[in-house]
Design a protein around this motif. Structure first.
Motif: not given
Length: 400
Positions: A176-202
């Motif tokens: 369940d690495f994918e699920e755990k990573a996504r859950a960890a991203a939410k812990k970044l807080g605020g808008k930083r989780d969205k920023q993280f996924f945008d950077l990952r996509t880029r």
């Protein structure tokens, strides 16, 4: 993982000479100003080639550490510790040996080089074959991302990177690495989780390396993540799995330009050294009796600095103006060899004066050296044990 962590070590060979000072220690002193530095006495490594005569190792440890302190390595800024006092080094070495192909060790360039240079010794031992992997364990245990080395040591760092990569590939694929990573991203807080996924996509879709570095910085700077979640996100953004061990980078250092008194490489075995804390009278005598240009027989004969070992010292210790004075005076026979040597003597005495002063408190009270190392051992143990907890868990060895 610390964003800027440095690890380096030396085998205990006793008191150090000025080649060690200019080749390594001045760099250590500079690095400790803005990076988290771990410097260790590699006493187990000393056994890989000197297992048949260990009498010198014990006293050499303390003499060498005093020279580190004399050079300006600050135990308040850097962690100074003893390899053999932390069994985690041996544990990680054993565990890494389970996954390291034999061919990786046999192709390390220094393996055959050292066998040829030390042909009089029996080096057909596992310890000698495996010492590059022990080096890798030393580095990976502290999650160091910078290892200051000379050009000849770069293959050792590349081996360490390969070992870390292989370990992470085998043991970082948690369920369940994918699920755990996504859950960890939410812990970044605020808008930083969205920023993280945008950077990952880029990075993953467009190959934008700047986005990768931004994403890594975002994760490393977050105080809301556990160590496990941080490593998951670092692996998630670059497309791998959970990063358990950090791939280090080689921090290339210039080779020491200091030669021996005879113009050869400075080495105790050649008897051509000037020690870091040489007594002033001995230092002066050594320089004054150095050989010079063999074609300059009489004081009135013109000489050629390029043929003279003393000129190589001027290149390290003298100002441009002094070097110009030497070049003109030697070639015109305007100065004698003793005159030529005096600026080198003066500069070396000035360089070593603060070393003597710093060392005095430790020479007068050896207990203080032990206290510095013991304090460093404890600081290093905290980091080493955290890494081993992650490694044991990844390898299914964290039994409850």
């Amino acid at each position: 993982m610390h964003a800027e962590r440095v690890l380096s070590g030396m085998r205990p060979t006793g008191r150090l000479h000025i080649g060690h000072y200019h080749g390594a220690l001045t760099n250590w002193v500079r690095l400790q100003q803005d990076k988290e530095c771990f410097f260790f006495v590699a006493d187990w490594h000393a056994l890989t080639t000197a297992y048949d005569d260990v009498s010198v190792i014990g006293s050499s440890v303390w003499d060498m550490v005093i020279d580190w302190l004399a050079a300006g390595v600050d135990p308040e800024k850097s962690t100074i510790f003893l390899q053999s006092r932390l069994p985690q080094h041996a544990e990680l070495h054993v565990l890494l040996s389970m996954i390291t192909p034999l061919g990786w060790l046999e192709r390390v360039p220094t393996y055959k080089d050292q066998q040829e240079k030390l042909s009089g010794k029996d080096l057909a031992t596992y310890g000698f074959l495996g010492y590059p992997l022990l080096q890798s364990a030393d580095i990976l245990l502290y999650q160091a991302n910078h290892v200051p080395v000379g050009e000849d040591q770069v293959p050792h760092i590349e081996l360490t990177r390969e070992v870390a990569r292989r370990f992470n590939h085998i043991f970082g694929r948690e369920p369940d690495f994918e699920e755990k990573a996504r859950a960890a991203a939410k812990k970044l807080g605020g808008k930083r989780d969205k920023q993280f996924f945008d950077l990952r996509t880029r990075y993953q879709q467009d190959g934008d390396k700047a986005a990768l570095e931004q994403g890594r910085a975002l994760v490393s700077d977050s105080a809301s993540l556990s160590n496990a979640d941080r490593e998951r996100l670092l692996g998630y953004i670059d497309g791998s799995s959970k990063r358990i061990l950090t791939e280090p980078g080689a921090l290339l250092t210039e080779a020491s330009r200091v030669v021996g008194l005879d113009g050869q490489k400075m080495s105790k075995s050649y008897g051509n050294t000037i020690m870091m804390r040489e007594e002033p009278e001995a230092l002066t005598r050594k320089i004054k009796t150095m050989p010079t240009d063999t074609q300059r027989v009489r004081r009135t004969d013109p000489g050629e600095p390029e043929r003279c070992p003393v000129w190589q010292f001027h290149q390290v210790y003298s100002t441009p103006e002094t070097r110009e004075w030497v070049q003109a005076g030697c070639r015109s026979a305007g100065i004698g060899c003793l005159e030529c040597k005096q600026p080198v003597i003066d500069a070396m005495l000035a360089e070593q004066a603060p070393m003597h002063e710093r060392a005095l408190q430790y020479v007068a009270n050896p207990k203080r050296v032990r206290e510095v190392v013991e304090h460093g051992n404890e600081r290093a143990r905290v980091v080493a044990e955290q890494t081993m907890q992650d490694v044991r868990a990844a390898m299914g060895l964290a039994y409850s």
